[in-house]
Design an enzyme around this catalytic site. Structure first.
Site: not given
Ligand code: ADP
Ligand code: MG
Length: 292
Positions: A38, A241, A237
């Site tokens: 991740d 995941d 983490d």
């Molecule tokens: P990661 O694999 O980094 O945990 P997520 O699936 O949680 O990614 O989120 C993917 C994308 O969605 C982020 O990179 C962001 O662009 C957008 N995103 C998710 N949650 C938020 C949030 N609370 N505020 C702004 N953008 C968000």
């Molecule tokens: Mg992570």
């Protein structure tokens, strides 16, 4: 197979902050062919900080940040925490929104004083038919620098971009190198956009990147990598995941990560750095040699 060797091995693991939930995981770890990492909180520290603000609205940057904070107030996402931390330093006090919604893998949405605030990635804007052409190039540039660019729209009109950067853990590149020297393929899996992911991957020496994966699709990606009986491990983490950690042949959770990830995993890495992954595999190899 001698139970004593397994006991010695898991004991050595524990001494090094590598907690095997059972002897079978120690026995299996030496077979790992592919390791999926991740990005946020695993390869990086998971403490993003605001770096850039691009404001195309007819109000101040403070006002723009306030909108972002109003919509992020209800979110526990690391990106939200970065915004909240930043506005706190500037002593901006955001009100509570009238309505709030998290859109996993996309961003957040709120209603406040009759206005709709949308904050998130390009997908979120596209899904809401918001024209992002005026800030597309600028966002891409930020992403190429390894930053996560979040777009903000008020009543379906684009008003700006707020970018955050997350630092790579000091030991990530060394850990990846050690694993690659052991003949193990390394992959990055993330919900973040392709450009940001590739920039971070390049920093740590990972060649294969699977980006823009929705939280619910992470486990499917592991299944795909397992095709052809490949032994695949996953290191993560986050709550996101957990299904992927459970789907992998061996799931490794970062000890400082969420409880859900730790529960889903077979091994917990108490030190939180990725060198432990290589140490754990070496330990498995040594243990299995003793058995044969
Ligand atoms: P990661 O694999 O980094 O945990 P997520 O699936 O949680 O990614 O989120 C993917 C994308 O969605 C982020 O990179 C962001 O662009 C957008 N995103 C998710 N949650 C938020 C949030 N609370 N505020 C702004 N953008 C968000
Ligand atoms: Mg992570």
């Amino acid at each position: 197979a001698t139970p004593t060797a397994i006991m010695v091995g898991t004991g050595k693991g524990a001494e090094n902050g590598i907690l095997f939930k059972g002897g079978q995981h120690l026995e299996k770890a030496h077979k790992i062919e592919t390791i999926v990492f991740d990005k946020t909180g695993t390869i990086t520290k998971g403490e993003p900080e605001v770096t850039d603000i691009i404001n195309i609205a007819d109000f101040s940057d403070e006002e723009l940040l306030k909108y972002a904070a109003i919509v992020e107030k209800g979110s526990e996402h690391p990106l939200a925490l970065a915004i909240m931390e930043y506005v706190k330093e500037l002593e901006i006090k955001p009100e509570d929104p009238d309505a709030f919604e998290a859109i996993p893998g996309h961003g957040v949405r709120a209603e406040h004083n009759g206005e709709e605030i949308l904050f998130g990635n390009q997908k979120l804007m596209n899904d809401n038919n918001i024209d992002i052409s005026s800030l597309k190039e600028a966002s891409h540039k930020l992403e190429t620098e390894g930053k996560t660019a979040m777009l903000i729209a008020i009543d379906k009109e684009l008003v700006g971009v707020i970018a955050v950067a997350d630092t790579v853990k000091e030991t990530s590149a060394q850990a990846i190198e050690e694993l690659q020297e052991m003949g193990i393929e390394t992959v990055m899996l993330t919900g973040d956009n392709e450009r940001t992911a590739k920039a971070i991957a390049k920093e740590v020496g990972i060649e294969r990147v699977v980006a823009e994966v929705l939280p619910e699709d992470k486990a499917d990606q592991i299944k795909k990598l397992k095709e052809g009986d490949k032994v695949v491990a996953m290191v993560g983490d986050g709550i996101n995941d957990a299904p992927a950690l459970a789907t992998a042949d061996i799931g490794l959770a970062i000890g400082t990560g969420t409880d859900v990830a730790i529960e889903a995993a077979d091994i917990t890495l108490m030190r939180g750095d990725l060198i432990s992954v290589a140490t754990g595999i070496r330990l498995s190899k040594k243990t299995m040699k003793k058995i044969k």
